[in-house]
Design an enzyme around this catalytic site. Structure first.
Site, PDB file in Angstrom:
ATOM      1  N   ASP A 457       0.779  -1.253   0.000  1.00 13.83           N
ATOM      2  CA  ASP A 457       0.000   0.000   0.000  1.00 13.83           C
ATOM      3  C   ASP A 457       0.805   1.296   0.000  1.00 13.83           C
ATOM      4  O   ASP A 457       0.291   2.324   0.438  1.00 13.83           O
ATOM      5  CB  ASP A 457      -0.920   0.041   1.236  1.00 13.83           C
ATOM      6  CG  ASP A 457      -1.906  -1.098   1.305  1.00 13.83           C
ATOM      7  OD1 ASP A 457      -2.046  -1.827   0.321  1.00 13.83           O
ATOM      8  OD2 ASP A 457      -2.550  -1.257   2.361  1.00 13.83           O
ATOM      9  N   GLU A 534      -7.450  -3.585  -3.570  1.00 13.30           N
ATOM     10  CA  GLU A 534      -8.735  -3.217  -3.001  1.00 13.30           C
ATOM     11  C   GLU A 534      -9.082  -1.783  -3.403  1.00 13.30           C
ATOM     12  O   GLU A 534      -9.906  -1.561  -4.290  1.00 13.30           O
ATOM     13  CB  GLU A 534      -8.684  -3.360  -1.478  1.00 13.30           C
ATOM     14  CG  GLU A 534      -9.992  -3.071  -0.776  1.00 13.30           C
ATOM     15  CD  GLU A 534      -9.816  -3.132   0.734  1.00 13.30           C
ATOM     16  OE1 GLU A 534     -10.434  -4.000   1.357  1.00 13.30           O
ATOM     17  OE2 GLU A 534      -9.045  -2.308   1.282  1.00 13.30           O
ATOM     18  N   GLU A 538      -7.777   4.983  -3.954  1.00  9.59           N
ATOM     19  CA  GLU A 538      -6.603   5.556  -3.298  1.00  9.59           C
ATOM     20  C   GLU A 538      -5.392   5.511  -4.228  1.00  9.59           C
ATOM     21  O   GLU A 538      -4.520   6.386  -4.161  1.00  9.59           O
ATOM     22  CB  GLU A 538      -6.333   4.849  -1.970  1.00  9.59           C
ATOM     23  CG  GLU A 538      -7.334   5.256  -0.898  1.00  9.59           C
ATOM     24  CD  GLU A 538      -7.078   4.624   0.454  1.00  9.59           C
ATOM     25  OE1 GLU A 538      -6.893   5.379   1.425  1.00  9.59           O
ATOM     26  OE2 GLU A 538      -7.086   3.374   0.552  1.00  9.59           O
TER      27      GLU A 538
END
EC number: 3.2.1.39
Length: 758
Positions: A457, A534, A538
């Site tokens: 991430d 996911e 973002e």
């Protein structure tokens, strides 16, 4: 338990079956830094892991090193479809997990490389997930091979070369996304292909054999002068001390002769280049393969394209096709193909309309600014990032209503927090970045969601920091100068997605898979289903922030990186998360949207036990002016909102502000009315504020929905339509007046550093 805690728990328990920058030139990054701190302008990072902190680790918490061969010389890549080969997440599995390259799938093992063609979907988890599961049709190896581990010998933009060696025998296979061929170099013994069921042989041509196994058709090619020996399920070819072979996946046996000319045209490298042309608002992406003719003179190969590629390509398609978890793949022939996409602009903020209640906006800004803790207890990179993003969105709103004192107070908050994080002050520093020269990565500590141990991430987290930096730069260019905080900010950006192939501190585009058209969240991809993504939104937020920062500091490389990422991911996201074209999800899958895309399919779940509102919303947030892509097709946006309402049997109650903001992209009047009825009582999502939501809704209620039929000759624009009335918005990141020309002939003169509306 908060949604963050649930997300962290599930990530932690789900298992699998300096080069210093800017100052105009790169400096050489020392392989063994003499000091713990590396200074970049006013900022710094550390090269010593903070006390008590963990870097990349396996599932037990033990530190791990990249699994590479002795002759590997490239920056270490993570967050890709093949990352489980290089990042050993599980101590008992030195071979990696299933690798989904599409159309083929693979898994390394001691005796060779499993090869399969997952062309049939199955529904699992009560129909929540669809997947095309790897099931091997054969193992490609060497007679007697018993490798203790798989290692990475090299890679290119969408291929990897895996090494399986036991000291006597060595197998190196090059595999890649979109490649229907497997290329093998062998030494120490005969090439061996062991099928998982007795194959039907329908073609024998000396060194080439055509077979069908498990309903799939393959062609096996050995060097000229050799023959395949057949014994039940085992085929071998003696190539002497060293040799090569390739295997092709055929759509049908009739296609043998179409693939044979490329059997010895081995792909040695793949390269993606992109070109953004502001004048035509066009992004052109060119996918090239470099091949080496092991025999003959053939060049190029056959490449299978995903829907987001073949539907936008200017290259002629053949009639060949394959199945994949993203929908049908179409095949092109040659050494390259090109796609063209229209760029629809990335704004730093929306204008504030006169019809909005400016006094209410000021009061709502003050509520955030004067809260007992404007950071809401955030301490790690993700939650600090979200707080930075929330406060950054308020700065241009305060400026737009003439609340200069509020604007400057917000900027001071952002500067102080950013400067704290962008400076490494030694062992006791509770907010700093650490460079790991073994993994070629920059890790913020305190970390979260495995951003340190799993290298998850980074673009999600760091995009918020880049947004804050771009916001500061919009109002204070000196802050982002090369002498001050610019070098450290761009270093954080480049860790997540580095556009410079010559910058060996970081891999090229860590958080983006150029062939897939989107990123992968897991650093190690240690799952039976491959890798996963996911929060596509973002990732889009990072892209928008990179484009804006690049424009503000006059760095076209970073600007164009952001435009490329934003435009390409928007094309992939609507197709693979939302099935906008109707051909990505398999027949019988009952959901309109997936919360996660996996290498092997899609999942109508998320990483925590969240509500339906969170499942939809995690692919919308954070709402910024860079989120307008969610409304490029207002009818589709309306369908997505209605899909959630239908599933709930009511209007959203969790993350209401996120869903009002999304609804406003198709029905802004209804969204604003819902806000007005509830604005005093609802709880904002942690990265949102009532001030920003109100400004977003009131602006769209006046402007209407996004109109993509009109483009502009700048990266930073948007066009809206309400009935027959269009509203044009553009941002000028430069220090000189800018005239923006729209494709319908409209022009706007935009003052330096300002938004203009017409």
């Amino acid at each position: 338990m908060s949604h963050a805690s649930r997300r962290r728990w599930r990530r932690a328990t789900t298992s699998a079956a300096t080069a210093a920058l800017l100052c105009g030139a790169l400096l050489t990054f020392p392989s063994a830094p003499a000091a713990a701190q590396v200074r970049l302008g006013s900022g710094s990072y550390t090269t010593v892991l903070p006390p008590g902190a963990s870097g990349p680790s396996d599932h037990t918490g033990a530190p791990v090193a990249p699994k590479v061969t002795a002759d590997f010389t490239q920056p270490v890549v993570t967050n890709d479809w093949w990352s489980s080969l290089i990042f050993q997440r599980y101590p008992g599995n030195p071979y990696g997990e299933n690798l989904y390259a599409h159309p083929l799938s693979f898994k390394a093992q001691a005796h060779g490389l499993e090869v399969g063609y997952p062309d049939t979907p199955e529904l699992v988890a009560d129909g929540l997930k669809y997947q095309y599961t790897h099931s091997p049709d054969f193992v490609l190896g060497i007679h007697g091979l018993n490798a203790p581990a798989a290692k990475v010998a090299g890679y290119s933009d969408w291929t990897v070369t895996a090494d399986l060696s036991d000291g006597t025998r060595q197998l190196r296979t090059t595999i890649g996304q979109g490649l229907p061929f497997v290329y093998a170099d062998v030494s120490g013994g005969p090439i061996r292909v062991e099928f998982t069921a007795p194959p039907t042989v329908w073609r024998r041509s000396g060194n080439a054999v055509g077979v069908t196994v498990n309903g799939h058709h393959y062609a096996l090619f050995a060097p000229s002068g050799t023959t395949w020996s057949e014994s039940d399920t085992v085929f071998t070819a003696d190539v002497g001390g060293s040799g090569y072979a390739s295997v092709a996946l055929l759509p049908s046996p009739d296609d043998f002769d179409r693939y044979a000319p490329y059997a010895y045209s081995f792909v040695t490298s793949t390269t993606l280049t992109y070109d953004y042309d502001p004048a035509s608002a066009t992004l052109t992406s060119t996918y090239r393969v470099t091949t080496e003719a092991r025999e003959g003179t053939a060049q190029g190969t056959l490449l299978a394209l995903y829907p987001h590629q073949w539907k936008e390509t200017t290259t002629a398609l053949t009639d060949l096709s394959y199945a994949s978890p993203r929908g049908p793949m179409r095949v092109v022939e040659g050494d390259r193909f090109t796609t063209e996409l229209t760029t629809h602009g990335i704004l730093p903020s929306l204008p504030t309309v006169d019809s909005a209640d400016h006094q209410r906006l000021r009061a709502l800004i003050d509520a955030e600014l004067h809260a007992s803790d404007p950071w809401k207890g955030a301490s790690d990179t993700y939650w600090t990032g979200k707080a930075l993003g929330r406060l950054a969105q308020l700065v241009p709103i305060a400026d737009s209503i003439g609340y200069t004192a509020g604007r400057d107070a917000l900027l001071d908050l952002l500067k102080n927090k950013m400067e704290d994080w962008l400076t490494a002050d030694g062992p006791g520093d509770n907010a700093q970045f650490y460079y790991d020269d073994q993994w070629d990565t920059l890790i913020g500590f305190p970390a979260s969601f495995g951003s340190n141990t799993e290298l998850n991430d980074h673009d999600f987290h760091y995009g918020y920091f880049i947004t804050a930096a771009a916001t500061i730069a919009r109002y204070d260019r000196s802050w982002i100068s090369e002498e001050r905080w610019g070098p450290m900010v761009t270093t954080v950006l480049r860790d997540a997605n580095n556009p410079d192939r010559d910058d060996e501190r970081f891999p090229w585009l860590r958080s983006f898979s150029p062939y897939a058209g989107h990123g992968w969240a897991s650093g190690h991809a240690g799952f039976a289903s491959g890798n996963n993504q996911e929060s596509s939104s973002e990732a889009m937020h990072f892209a928008a922030s990179a484009a804006l920062l690049g424009s503000l500091i006059g760095d076209e490389e970073l600007r164009d990186l952001g435009v490329y990422l934003h435009t390409t991911q928007a094309s992939a996201m609507r197709r693979y998360w939302q099935n906008a074209d109707g051909d990505a999800f398999p027949a019988g899958y009952s959901h309109d949207v997936v919360g996660m895309v996996w290498s092997d399919g899609g999942d109508h779940r998320i990483w925590w036990d969240g509500t339906p509102e969170e499942l939809y919303g995690i692919n919308y947030l954070p709402i910024t002016a860079g989120s307008l892509y969610l409304g490029h097709d207002p009818e589709h946006a309306a369908a997505m909102h209605q899909s959630l309402v239908t599933r709930l049997g009511r209007q959203p109650q969790v993350w209401r502000d996120i869903h009002w903001a999304h609804q406003a992209l198709s029905d802004p009047d209804a969204a604003l009315a819902a806000f007005e009825a509830q604005w005093q009582s609802y709880e904002p999502e942690s990265g949102s504020s009532k001030a920003h939501t109100y400004q977003w809704l009131s602006t769209l209620a006046e402007f209407g929905t996004v109109d993509t039929s009109v483009t502009a000759d700048t990266p930073h624009y948007a066009v809206f339509r309400d009935g027959d009335r269009r509203t044009y918005v553009a941002f000028n990141p430069t220090g000189q007046p800018l005239t923006v020309t729209f494709s319908d002939g409209t022009t706007l003169t935009v003052p330096p550093g300002q938004l203009a509306t017409g």
